[in-house]
Scaffold this active site. Structure first.
Site, PDB file in Angstrom:
ATOM      1  N   HIS A 304       1.050  -1.202   0.079  1.00 38.42           N
ATOM      2  CA  HIS A 304      -0.002  -0.067  -0.057  1.00 38.42           C
ATOM      3  C   HIS A 304       0.822   1.313  -0.118  1.00 38.42           C
ATOM      4  CE1 HIS A 304       0.782   1.001   4.344  1.00 38.42           C
ATOM      5  NE2 HIS A 304       0.693  -0.466   4.551  1.00 38.42           N
ATOM      6  N   CYS A 320       3.357  -4.919   6.502  1.00 35.22           N
ATOM      7  CA  CYS A 320       3.128  -4.586   5.074  1.00 35.22           C
ATOM      8  C   CYS A 320       4.326  -4.212   4.361  1.00 35.22           C
ATOM      9  CB  CYS A 320       1.884  -3.467   5.145  1.00 35.22           C
ATOM     10  SG  CYS A 320       0.176  -4.238   5.882  1.00 35.22           S
TER      11      CYS A 320
END
Length: 345
Positions: A304, A320
């Site tokens: 992301h 992440c």
């Protein structure tokens, strides 16, 4: 068999006629015909082998040696580099006696005067008998089962895998299935003709995905803090990323993109590190996921965007993979749900 010269044949014809005249209807001719009843007439052949002038026993031995025995020698069945041996001796029986008997038939069917005259003149009156074999269909099917168990393969799509921290292409391959009907027909023809090499009949099935149809794949190198985009197995671009901290490491393994999220909403995962954060954060400048997110099939792990550009190239996330806003927006347009994601250290 050699034919007599014209003068000899003429004398033989005259002699035959005299026999009929002097023997009151051909008594001597009948005796002569009886004595030659087991001798094959001129022109008699069995599978191309001349048996004229031979007795039944002699013809049997000759046909056995020159026709039957060669037919039962092994046949090589070829498929590419593979070689399979078929043993006809276990599959067929050759009717030598029946073939020899068939060569006698025209002689038996003709009238006595004709037989005597043909024999005297050396006229070719023998039959030409074809190969007569009986095939064990069940045994042939069992042999084909064995060959098919080796040859039959499903098609394989081209894929990507990791080798030495790079994505490499595993080539596609065609599926192969033995065409039993065509192979059986070719083998039956070879068993009759004596051919000793036969090409295996095979049907091919093309894969759904070839090397040029792989599409996109992502390789994340945790130690290098990089994300590399591959298309059809070739490097397209490498981006810098932030990865998980030692306490919240980015998982290693093979994954896939499961969801593409445009202007995503962040939901609190309930973890200790998120205890002081709101239950969700709508899209906007303060959203931890930035403007784009790619979910993968590892719970809570995403590729992301981030507004914390300073973290790119470090171990700063909770597992992440963070990217600059402009990089994730570019990557977002180049990948699809289902594309593979490989994460290595």
């Amino acid at each position: 068999m050699h034919r007599a010269s014209a003068p000899v044949r003429f004398l033989a014809l005259v002699g035959a006629m005299l026999l009929f005249l002097l023997a009151g209807g051909g008594t001597l001719a009948v005796a002569d015909d009886y004595l030659s009843r087991e001798v094959l007439p001129v022109g008699a052949e069995v599978a191309g082998v001349d048996v004229s002038g031979l007795t039944r026993s002699q013809a049997y031995d000759l046909v056995l040696a020159e026709v039957a025995e060669p037919l039962t020698e092994p046949i090589e069945v070829v498929h590419g580099e593979d070689r399979f041996e078929l043993d006809p001796d276990a599959l067929v029986s050759v009717d030598v006696e029946g073939m020899v008997d068939a060569a006698f038939q025209p002689r038996r069917a003709s009238a006595l005067p004709r037989r005597v005259t043909d024999r005297a003149l050396g006229v070719a009156s023998g039959a030409s008998a074809d190969v007569a074999i009986t095939l064990d269909e069940g045994a042939l099917d069992l042999w084909l089962d064995t060959v098919a168990s080796i040859v039959d393969t499903a098609p394989a799509d081209a894929t990507m895998t990791v080798s030495s921290d790079r994505l490499v292409v595993v080539p596609s391959s065609r599926g192969e299935t033995v065409d039993r009907d065509a192979t059986r027909e070719a083998l039956e023809s070879a068993l009759v003709s004596g051919e000793k090499s036969v090409e295996l009949a095979v049907d091919y099935t093309e894969p759904d995905i070839s090397e040029d149809e792989l599409g996109a794949g992502i390789l994340v190198d945790i130690s290098e803090r990089t994300l590399t985009l591959y298309v059809d197995g070739r490097v397209q671009k490498t981006y810098g990323v932030a990865v998980g901290t030692p306490g919240h490491p980015t998982p290693r393994g093979s994954f896939h993109i499961t969801l593409k999220r445009y202007m995503p909403t962040w939901s609190n995962p309930g973890s200790a590190w998120a205890a002081g954060m709101p239950s969700y954060i709508p899209p906007g400048p303060s959203n931890p996921l930035g403007t784009r997110a790619l979910n993968i099939d590892s719970p809570g792990i995403r590729i992301h965007g981030t507004s914390a550009d300073y973290s790119i190239g470090t171990a700063a996330s909770h597992g992440c993979m963070r990217m600059h806003r402009w990089d994730i927006e570019e990557l977002y347009e180049l990948v699809e749900v289902g594309d593979p994601v490989f994460i290595v250290r």
